[in-house]
Design a protein around this motif. Structure first.
Motif, PDB file in Angstrom:
ATOM      1  N   ALA A 332       0.838  -1.206   0.000  1.00 48.33           N
ATOM      2  CA  ALA A 332       0.000   0.000   0.000  1.00 48.33           C
ATOM      3  C   ALA A 332       0.867   1.248   0.000  1.00 48.33           C
ATOM      4  O   ALA A 332       0.551   2.245  -0.669  1.00 48.33           O
ATOM      5  CB  ALA A 332      -0.932  -0.009   1.215  1.00 48.33           C
ATOM      6  N   ALA A 333       1.974   1.209   0.738  1.00 45.86           N
ATOM      7  CA  ALA A 333       2.880   2.359   0.777  1.00 45.86           C
ATOM      8  C   ALA A 333       3.503   2.605  -0.589  1.00 45.86           C
ATOM      9  O   ALA A 333       3.610   3.756  -1.047  1.00 45.86           O
ATOM     10  CB  ALA A 333       3.970   2.118   1.820  1.00 45.86           C
ATOM     11  N   VAL A 334       3.902   1.533  -1.269  1.00 42.91           N
ATOM     12  CA  VAL A 334       4.494   1.670  -2.604  1.00 42.91           C
ATOM     13  C   VAL A 334       3.449   2.166  -3.602  1.00 42.91           C
ATOM     14  O   VAL A 334       3.725   3.061  -4.425  1.00 42.91           O
ATOM     15  CB  VAL A 334       5.103   0.331  -3.054  1.00 42.91           C
ATOM     16  CG1 VAL A 334       5.491   0.379  -4.528  1.00 42.91           C
ATOM     17  CG2 VAL A 334       6.312  -0.019  -2.197  1.00 42.91           C
ATOM     18  N   ARG A 335       2.245   1.597  -3.540  1.00 44.19           N
ATOM     19  CA  ARG A 335       1.192   2.024  -4.466  1.00 44.19           C
ATOM     20  C   ARG A 335       0.836   3.493  -4.259  1.00 44.19           C
ATOM     21  O   ARG A 335       0.583   4.236  -5.216  1.00 44.19           O
ATOM     22  CB  ARG A 335      -0.048   1.141  -4.294  1.00 44.19           C
ATOM     23  CG  ARG A 335       0.083  -0.246  -4.899  1.00 44.19           C
ATOM     24  CD  ARG A 335      -1.264  -0.931  -4.973  1.00 44.19           C
ATOM     25  NE  ARG A 335      -1.787  -1.264  -3.655  1.00 44.19           N
ATOM     26  CZ  ARG A 335      -1.552  -2.409  -3.026  1.00 44.19           C
ATOM     27  NH1 ARG A 335      -0.792  -3.333  -3.596  1.00 44.19           N
ATOM     28  NH2 ARG A 335      -2.065  -2.648  -1.835  1.00 44.19           N
ATOM     29  N   GLN A 336       0.798   3.917  -3.018  1.00 49.07           N
ATOM     30  CA  GLN A 336       0.492   5.325  -2.750  1.00 49.07           C
ATOM     31  C   GLN A 336       1.530   6.227  -3.408  1.00 49.07           C
ATOM     32  O   GLN A 336       1.186   7.255  -4.013  1.00 49.07           O
ATOM     33  CB  GLN A 336       0.448   5.593  -1.241  1.00 49.07           C
ATOM     34  CG  GLN A 336       0.132   7.043  -0.909  1.00 49.07           C
ATOM     35  CD  GLN A 336       0.194   7.352   0.568  1.00 49.07           C
ATOM     36  OE1 GLN A 336       0.741   6.576   1.356  1.00 49.07           O
ATOM     37  NE2 GLN A 336      -0.383   8.466   0.973  1.00 49.07           N
ATOM     38  N   ALA A 337       2.799   5.856  -3.312  1.00 48.43           N
ATOM     39  CA  ALA A 337       3.848   6.669  -3.928  1.00 48.43           C
ATOM     40  C   ALA A 337       3.679   6.712  -5.447  1.00 48.43           C
ATOM     41  O   ALA A 337       3.794   7.771  -6.069  1.00 48.43           O
ATOM     42  CB  ALA A 337       5.219   6.103  -3.565  1.00 48.43           C
ATOM     43  N   GLU A 338       3.394   5.571  -6.043  1.00 47.21           N
ATOM     44  CA  GLU A 338       3.266   5.501  -7.499  1.00 47.21           C
ATOM     45  C   GLU A 338       2.048   6.260  -8.022  1.00 47.21           C
ATOM     46  O   GLU A 338       2.098   6.865  -9.096  1.00 47.21           O
ATOM     47  CB  GLU A 338       3.171   4.037  -7.935  1.00 47.21           C
ATOM     48  CG  GLU A 338       4.435   3.233  -7.680  1.00 47.21           C
ATOM     49  CD  GLU A 338       4.258   1.754  -7.951  1.00 47.21           C
ATOM     50  OE1 GLU A 338       5.271   1.060  -8.096  1.00 47.21           O
ATOM     51  OE2 GLU A 338       3.091   1.298  -8.018  1.00 47.21           O
ATOM     52  N   GLU A 339       0.955   6.221  -7.243  1.00 45.86           N
ATOM     53  CA  GLU A 339      -0.316   6.737  -7.746  1.00 45.86           C
ATOM     54  C   GLU A 339      -0.642   8.161  -7.293  1.00 45.86           C
ATOM     55  O   GLU A 339      -1.464   8.836  -7.921  1.00 45.86           O
ATOM     56  CB  GLU A 339      -1.448   5.789  -7.331  1.00 45.86           C
ATOM     57  CG  GLU A 339      -1.299   4.401  -7.950  1.00 45.86           C
ATOM     58  CD  GLU A 339      -2.215   3.362  -7.316  1.00 45.86           C
ATOM     59  OE1 GLU A 339      -3.099   3.763  -6.518  1.00 45.86           O
ATOM     60  OE2 GLU A 339      -2.058   2.161  -7.607  1.00 45.86           O
ATOM     61  N   THR A 340      -0.006   8.636  -6.209  1.00 44.58           N
ATOM     62  CA  THR A 340      -0.328   9.971  -5.688  1.00 44.58           C
ATOM     63  C   THR A 340       0.881  10.882  -5.594  1.00 44.58           C
ATOM     64  O   THR A 340       0.730  12.057  -5.261  1.00 44.58           O
ATOM     65  CB  THR A 340      -0.970   9.874  -4.289  1.00 44.58           C
ATOM     66  OG1 THR A 340       0.037   9.508  -3.335  1.00 44.58           O
ATOM     67  CG2 THR A 340      -2.106   8.858  -4.254  1.00 44.58           C
ATOM     68  N   ASP A 341       2.081  10.340  -5.846  1.00 42.14           N
ATOM     69  CA  ASP A 341       3.322  11.109  -5.733  1.00 42.14           C
ATOM     70  C   ASP A 341       3.650  11.451  -4.281  1.00 42.14           C
ATOM     71  O   ASP A 341       4.489  12.311  -4.016  1.00 42.14           O
ATOM     72  CB  ASP A 341       3.240  12.397  -6.570  1.00 42.14           C
ATOM     73  CG  ASP A 341       4.490  12.625  -7.398  1.00 42.14           C
ATOM     74  OD1 ASP A 341       5.268  11.665  -7.541  1.00 42.14           O
ATOM     75  OD2 ASP A 341       4.693  13.742  -7.874  1.00 42.14           O
ATOM     76  N   THR A 342       2.981  10.801  -3.336  1.00 41.67           N
ATOM     77  CA  THR A 342       3.240  10.983  -1.910  1.00 41.67           C
ATOM     78  C   THR A 342       3.496   9.616  -1.293  1.00 41.67           C
ATOM     79  O   THR A 342       2.752   8.667  -1.547  1.00 41.67           O
ATOM     80  CB  THR A 342       2.032  11.632  -1.206  1.00 41.67           C
ATOM     81  OG1 THR A 342       1.865  12.962  -1.688  1.00 41.67           O
ATOM     82  CG2 THR A 342       2.246  11.684   0.306  1.00 41.67           C
ATOM     83  N   MET A 343       4.547   9.502  -0.499  1.00 33.35           N
ATOM     84  CA  MET A 343       4.838   8.251   0.209  1.00 33.35           C
ATOM     85  C   MET A 343       4.859   8.547   1.699  1.00 33.35           C
ATOM     86  O   MET A 343       5.804   9.132   2.224  1.00 33.35           O
ATOM     87  CB  MET A 343       6.164   7.654  -0.249  1.00 33.35           C
ATOM     88  CG  MET A 343       6.365   6.213   0.209  1.00 33.35           C
ATOM     89  SD  MET A 343       7.828   5.463  -0.569  1.00 33.35           S
ATOM     90  CE  MET A 343       7.620   3.743  -0.067  1.00 33.35           C
ATOM     91  N   LEU A 344       3.793   8.151   2.383  1.00 37.19           N
ATOM     92  CA  LEU A 344       3.665   8.439   3.807  1.00 37.19           C
ATOM     93  C   LEU A 344       4.598   7.571   4.635  1.00 37.19           C
ATOM     94  O   LEU A 344       5.264   8.052   5.550  1.00 37.19           O
ATOM     95  CB  LEU A 344       2.210   8.233   4.240  1.00 37.19           C
ATOM     96  CG  LEU A 344       1.880   8.520   5.698  1.00 37.19           C
ATOM     97  CD1 LEU A 344       2.154   9.976   6.050  1.00 37.19           C
ATOM     98  CD2 LEU A 344       0.414   8.167   5.992  1.00 37.19           C
TER      99      LEU A 344
END
Length: 391
Positions: A332-344
């Motif tokens: 989920a962390a990797v997908r968030q970075a790929e899809e939103t340009d943000t990695m929490l």
């Protein structure tokens, strides 16, 4: 789902992203809470030395077996910590073994009392006993520092008490100032010396409400790191009385720690003391803002049992515990970075128990621009990409 995170089998889905995949996601993301040297390129890391002339006269001769710029760093560290002297070491593992070995000889007792989660117990392959002939004993397994009562009432003698400040594997936790002084006093009453594993001591001043020299002054010796909080290349220092440091330097040589030249590492350490050390209190303050917004975000997203340890961060780092699968959280962390340009969440996820995922969060200069709403939005985005639900 992007091609990078498209699964072709259930077995692939159950495999966590590789370090390379996580680092690629981290480097590609426009927004993270911390940019750290461990994920930088060689060119980016070498840039640390571009301002080296601001922290040391580069027309001076290069160091040779610990003189020159190495000696200058040792003097600076001793002054910052309010100690008589300091010695530079290539690693903290070596520095602490040498410190505790020296104290064991002086105390006539090789027993070292420490926490079950202390770095030498968890991350050093039994080096204290296997390499240095010391005998570690565990005061407690609780997710906090040992108490004065535990030190005072421990059922066997020990020559040294080692306190990791903050205790990373419990969530970067610290005692209160009153608790710390009571623990030190309890050790003194038993005739033990006190050694601080202060790898991250630099960021404790806001929590304790005291300057570094006052904090370090509680101990007989202190180890500090130059690459954890200060983002240097590597290296550590041991500070304490002149006689102890003189002996430690002899053991440093025996352990193979007296290197021919160390100026790149030392200059990076000096740069970290100049640039990062003054900023650490700001990181700690904003980590508290981030943590509270994160807590609100998980509550709004309906995540049951989401926990942050400690509840209010003691430093600029803290743990996040979620009731979900750790592999699912990592993807989920990797997908968030790929899809939103943000990695929490940029670090790996562990599984300390069934249905539980744990990671660490660090706030540095890149995170100072994040607002509370930014954090809450990022939490919502992350939760939406968890595919396995909550336990």
């Amino acid at each position: 789902m992007s091609d990078a995170t498209r699964f072709t089998s259930e077995a692939e889905r159950r495999t966590p992203p590789s370090r390379d995949q996580r680092v690629h996601a981290y480097r590609s993301a426009a927004r993270v809470l911390a940019r750290v040297g461990i994920h930088a390129t060689l060119r980016e890391r070498l840039a640390l030395l571009e301002a080296a002339g601001d922290v040391y006269d580069l027309d001076q001769p290069a160091d040779l077996y610990g003189d020159g710029v190495v000696a200058a760093l040792e003097e600076k560290v001793a002054s910052l910590l309010g100690m008589e002297a300091a010695a530079f070491f290539p690693t903290g593992t070596m520095a602490q073994q040498v410190a505790l070995r020296c104290w064991a000889g002086r105390q006539g007792d090789p027993t070292v009392a420490l926490h079950a989660l202390a770095h030498p117990e968890v991350h050093e392959r039994g080096a204290l006993s296997q390499v240095s002939g010391l005998r570690p004993v565990r005061l407690t397994t609780a997710a906090r520092l040992p108490t004065a009562a535990e030190v005072r009432d421990f059922d066997e003698p020990f020559g040294a008490l080692m306190l990791e400040l903050p205790l990373r594997d419990a969530g970067f936790v610290l005692p209160t100032w009153e608790e710390l002084t009571e623990v030190v006093q309890a050790a003194r009453e038993r005739g033990a010396v006190v050694h601080f594993d202060g790898a991250r001591l630099w960021e404790t001043t806001l929590h304790f409400g005291r300057p570094l020299d006052r904090i370090a002054g509680l101990a007989d010796s202190v180890y500090v790191s130059f690459y954890k909080s200060l983002d240097g290349y590597s290296g550590a220092a041991l500070a304490g009385p002149k006689s102890l440091i003189a002996e430690a330097k002899a053991w440093r040589h025996r352990y193979g720690g007296l290197l021919f030249q160390q100026f790149p590492t030392v200059l990076a350490a000096l740069a970290g003391l100049e640039k990062e050390l003054p900023r650490l209190p700001d990181y700690v303050r904003h980590a508290r803002v981030v943590a509270e917004a994160m807590r609100q975000g998980f509550a709004s997203a309906g995540v049951p049992g989401a926990r942050l340890l400690p509840g209010t961060p003691h430093t600029h780092q803290f743990q996040v515990r979620l009731p979900c699968d750790a592999v699912d959280a990592a993807w989920a962390a990797v997908r968030q970075a790929e899809e939103t340009d943000t990695m929490l969440f940029t670090r790996g996820w562990a599984t300390p128990g069934p249905g539980l995922a744990v990671t660490e969060v660090e706030v540095r200069s890149a995170g100072l621009e994040w607002t509370e709403q930014d954090v809450r939005t990022a939490v919502t985005q992350f939760v939406a990409r968890l595919t396995g639900g909550f336990r």
